[in-house]
Scaffold this motif. Structure first.
Motif, PDB file in Angstrom:
ATOM      1  N   VAL A  79       0.905  -1.223   0.206  1.00 45.64           N
ATOM      2  CA  VAL A  79       0.023  -0.073   0.019  1.00 45.64           C
ATOM      3  C   VAL A  79       0.977   1.340  -0.099  1.00 45.64           C
ATOM      4  CG1 VAL A  79      -2.028  -1.185   1.207  1.00 45.64           C
ATOM      5  CG2 VAL A  79      -0.312  -0.160   2.638  1.00 45.64           C
ATOM      6  N   ASP A  80       2.176   1.030   0.537  1.00 44.40           N
ATOM      7  CA  ASP A  80       3.177   2.328   0.597  1.00 44.40           C
ATOM      8  C   ASP A  80       3.688   2.635  -1.017  1.00 44.40           C
ATOM      9  OD1 ASP A  80       2.608   2.546   3.074  1.00 44.40           O
ATOM     10  OD2 ASP A  80       3.887   1.070   3.570  1.00 44.40           O
ATOM     11  N   ALA A  81       3.408   1.670  -2.047  1.00 44.38           N
ATOM     12  CA  ALA A  81       4.070   1.804  -3.331  1.00 44.38           C
ATOM     13  C   ALA A  81       3.709   3.177  -3.876  1.00 44.38           C
ATOM     14  CB  ALA A  81       3.376   0.789  -4.278  1.00 44.38           C
ATOM     15  N   VAL A  82       2.565   3.827  -3.868  1.00 48.45           N
ATOM     16  CA  VAL A  82       2.130   5.258  -4.280  1.00 48.45           C
ATOM     17  C   VAL A  82       3.270   6.044  -3.901  1.00 48.45           C
ATOM     18  CG1 VAL A  82       0.674   6.923  -4.610  1.00 48.45           C
ATOM     19  CG2 VAL A  82      -0.007   4.505  -5.031  1.00 48.45           C
ATOM     20  N   SER A  83       3.261   6.416  -2.328  1.00 45.73           N
ATOM     21  CA  SER A  83       3.904   7.192  -1.694  1.00 45.73           C
ATOM     22  C   SER A  83       5.513   7.053  -2.181  1.00 45.73           C
ATOM     23  CB  SER A  83       3.760   7.209  -0.181  1.00 45.73           C
ATOM     24  OG  SER A  83       4.119   5.999   0.369  1.00 45.73           O
ATOM     25  N   LEU A  84       6.018   5.858  -2.331  1.00 43.29           N
ATOM     26  CA  LEU A  84       7.440   5.632  -2.717  1.00 43.29           C
ATOM     27  C   LEU A  84       7.660   5.296  -4.161  1.00 43.29           C
ATOM     28  CD1 LEU A  84       8.080   2.796   0.127  1.00 43.29           C
ATOM     29  CD2 LEU A  84       8.571   5.148   0.188  1.00 43.29           C
ATOM     30  N   GLU A  85       6.628   6.189  -5.043  1.00 43.73           N
ATOM     31  CA  GLU A  85       6.899   5.926  -6.410  1.00 43.73           C
ATOM     32  C   GLU A  85       8.255   6.339  -6.994  1.00 43.73           C
ATOM     33  OE1 GLU A  85       4.637   7.176 -10.613  1.00 43.73           O
ATOM     34  OE2 GLU A  85       4.115   8.341  -8.433  1.00 43.73           O
ATOM     35  N   VAL A  86       8.803   7.740  -6.438  1.00 42.02           N
ATOM     36  CA  VAL A  86       9.881   8.183  -6.850  1.00 42.02           C
ATOM     37  C   VAL A  86      11.426   7.600  -6.354  1.00 42.02           C
ATOM     38  CG1 VAL A  86      11.466  10.158  -6.656  1.00 42.02           C
ATOM     39  CG2 VAL A  86       9.078  10.711  -7.004  1.00 42.02           C
ATOM     40  N   PRO A  87      11.253   6.907  -5.031  1.00 43.97           N
ATOM     41  CA  PRO A  87      12.544   5.954  -4.783  1.00 43.97           C
ATOM     42  C   PRO A  87      12.533   4.734  -5.495  1.00 43.97           C
ATOM     43  CG  PRO A  87      11.396   7.097  -2.685  1.00 43.97           C
ATOM     44  CD  PRO A  87      10.725   7.281  -3.972  1.00 43.97           C
ATOM     45  N   ILE A  88      11.139   4.285  -5.965  1.00 41.59           N
ATOM     46  CA  ILE A  88      11.218   2.830  -6.550  1.00 41.59           C
ATOM     47  C   ILE A  88      11.746   3.051  -8.038  1.00 41.59           C
ATOM     48  CG2 ILE A  88       9.492   1.239  -7.490  1.00 41.59           C
ATOM     49  CD1 ILE A  88       7.876   1.542  -5.025  1.00 41.59           C
ATOM     50  N   ILE A  89      11.144   4.377  -8.575  1.00 45.10           N
ATOM     51  CA  ILE A  89      11.626   4.518  -9.863  1.00 45.10           C
ATOM     52  C   ILE A  89      13.276   4.790 -10.075  1.00 45.10           C
ATOM     53  CG2 ILE A  89      11.636   5.945 -11.841  1.00 45.10           C
ATOM     54  CD1 ILE A  89       8.839   6.719 -11.225  1.00 45.10           C
ATOM     55  N   LEU A  90      13.561   5.492  -9.051  1.00 43.98           N
ATOM     56  CA  LEU A  90      15.355   5.662  -9.071  1.00 43.98           C
ATOM     57  C   LEU A  90      16.072   4.134  -8.762  1.00 43.98           C
ATOM     58  CD1 LEU A  90      15.114   9.051  -6.949  1.00 43.98           C
ATOM     59  CD2 LEU A  90      15.652   8.524  -9.291  1.00 43.98           C
ATOM     60  N   ALA A  91      15.587   3.613  -7.742  1.00 49.77           N
ATOM     61  CA  ALA A  91      16.116   2.162  -7.579  1.00 49.77           C
ATOM     62  C   ALA A  91      16.154   1.405  -8.715  1.00 49.77           C
ATOM     63  CB  ALA A  91      15.567   1.639  -6.126  1.00 49.77           C
ATOM     64  N   ALA A  92      15.155   1.271  -9.160  1.00 57.16           N
ATOM     65  CA  ALA A  92      15.070   0.166 -10.528  1.00 57.16           C
ATOM     66  C   ALA A  92      15.977   0.789 -11.549  1.00 57.16           C
ATOM     67  CB  ALA A  92      13.472   0.228 -10.986  1.00 57.16           C
ATOM     68  N   ALA A  93      15.796   2.102 -11.738  1.00 58.13           N
ATOM     69  CA  ALA A  93      16.849   2.557 -12.807  1.00 58.13           C
ATOM     70  C   ALA A  93      18.183   2.371 -12.637  1.00 58.13           C
ATOM     71  CB  ALA A  93      16.472   4.017 -13.255  1.00 58.13           C
ATOM     72  N   ALA A  94      18.594   2.673 -11.463  1.00 59.04           N
ATOM     73  CA  ALA A  94      20.098   2.351 -10.866  1.00 59.04           C
ATOM     74  C   ALA A  94      20.567   1.067 -11.036  1.00 59.04           C
ATOM     75  CB  ALA A  94      20.182   2.825  -9.444  1.00 59.04           C
ATOM     76  N   ALA A  95      19.458   0.032 -10.562  1.00 61.73           N
ATOM     77  CA  ALA A  95      19.887  -1.451 -10.763  1.00 61.73           C
ATOM     78  C   ALA A  95      20.080  -1.565 -12.265  1.00 61.73           C
ATOM     79  CB  ALA A  95      18.808  -2.173  -9.805  1.00 61.73           C
ATOM     80  N   ALA A  96      19.184  -1.234 -12.937  1.00 60.96           N
ATOM     81  CA  ALA A  96      19.254  -1.546 -14.562  1.00 60.96           C
ATOM     82  C   ALA A  96      20.495  -1.121 -15.010  1.00 60.96           C
ATOM     83  CB  ALA A  96      17.896  -1.212 -15.155  1.00 60.96           C
ATOM     84  N   SER A  97      20.749   0.159 -14.503  1.00 56.59           N
ATOM     85  CA  SER A  97      21.702   0.872 -15.399  1.00 56.59           C
ATOM     86  C   SER A  97      23.150   0.233 -14.892  1.00 56.59           C
ATOM     87  CB  SER A  97      21.793   2.405 -15.174  1.00 56.59           C
ATOM     88  OG  SER A  97      22.579   2.887 -15.716  1.00 56.59           O
ATOM     89  N   THR A  98      23.475  -0.416 -13.888  1.00 58.43           N
ATOM     90  CA  THR A  98      24.572  -1.164 -13.584  1.00 58.43           C
ATOM     91  C   THR A  98      24.807  -2.071 -14.325  1.00 58.43           C
ATOM     92  OG1 THR A  98      24.335  -0.371 -11.041  1.00 58.43           O
ATOM     93  CG2 THR A  98      25.836  -2.184 -11.712  1.00 58.43           C
TER      94      THR A  98
END
Length: 287
Positions: A80-99
């Motif tokens: 249920v916290d996914a909406v409020s954590l949208e920005v950190p989730i996007i940043l974490a996903a992009a960082a992991a993939a970019s590595t």
């Protein structure tokens, strides 16, 4: 999508690399295009197309698939916290993939830069690889991975964050665009331009360092390259080629996302279909 778009825009990448590696000869964008055309011919603008195509095919596939997979996994974990954590989730996903993408693309980019910066180094990209391995060893293809991470992680985080947030806001304002291919492509185009432009700005210093490292045979470290660039022309050296990169990466991002959306619409693949695919992929990886 990524490999085809990057290959089509190879002339801009060639001009950018020449600007960064030989600023005395190529002081600005107009002069760069003019000199290359007059002195070397139009075919020079597609120098390095093969490592560009192969590198972006491999790295691009990993980047986009991993970003979506990690983002979905983190969103499910957040509940249920996914909406409020949208920005950190996007940043974490992009960082992991970019590595992962950086590790894959580094050897290809090393070959591309050497091919463009030293046209007489070897006749073909394959010969460039062989000569670099023979004369400099395998390290010449992978020793720039740390600086690639410094370049690509902020680039990917910025690109995906701004693209996702801007397109989300546009779809909220114009919900009909989700079902109309023309409006959807326009949303992707605008979001890609915004994301690509911002990403080019944050990643330009590291991109300039990579060009400095790989323009010729050298044993200098990234730290020594930075020091040399500072001595040569100060902080402005790290932003050489920025206007061209802003154009280049805004086109890259907007065209890639637009082509992706176009193919999705053409094949009649909706968001629910993509979610189903990721569900199956996640289940397979979890076994």
């Amino acid at each position: 999508c990524a490999s085809l778009v990057h290959t089509a825009l190879t002339p801009l990448d060639v001009a950018k690399t020449r600007l960064q590696t030989a600023p005395q000869k190529y002081p600005n964008m107009g002069t760069t295009f003019s000199k290359i055309f007059q002195e070397e011919g139009p075919s020079t603008f597609f120098t390095g197309w093969l490592p560009t195509l192969l590198g972006n095919f491999a790295a691009g596939g990993v980047l986009y698939l991993t970003t979506e997979f990690v983002r979905r996994s983190l969103s499910e974990a957040a509940g249920v916290d996914a909406v409020s954590l949208e920005v950190p989730i996007i940043l974490a996903a992009a960082a992991a993939a970019s590595t992962l993408g950086s590790i894959i693309s580094c050897p290809f980019e090393a070959v591309r830069i050497r091919t463009v910066a030293q046209p007489d180094f070897a006749p073909t990209s394959v010969d460039v690889v062989k000569k670099m391995l023979d004369e400099e060893g395998i390290g010449s293809l992978i020793d720039a991975i740390p600086i690639f991470l410094v370049k690509n992680i902020p680039y990917a985080m910025t690109k995906f964050l701004i693209f996702d947030l801007s397109t989300e806001r546009m779809y909220e304002a114009f919900p009909a665009a989700q079902e109309d291919i023309k409006l959807s492509l326009l949303v992707s185009l605008v979001g890609g331009i915004l994301g690509g432009t911002a990403a080019a700005c944050v990643s330009n210093p590291a991109d300039a360092v990579i060009s400095e490292l790989k323009k010729s045979k050298s044993d200098i470290s990234p730290q020594q390259a930075v020091a040399s660039m500072m001595e040569r022309n100060g902080i402005s050296t790290f932003f050489v080629g920025l206007p061209l990169r802003m154009v280049f990466y805004s086109l890259i991002a907007s065209m890639t996302f637009s082509v992706y959306d176009f193919i999705r619409f053409l094949l009649k693949i909706g968001p629910d279909d993509l979610k189903l695919y990721l569900d199956v992929l996640g289940g397979s990886l979890g076994k």
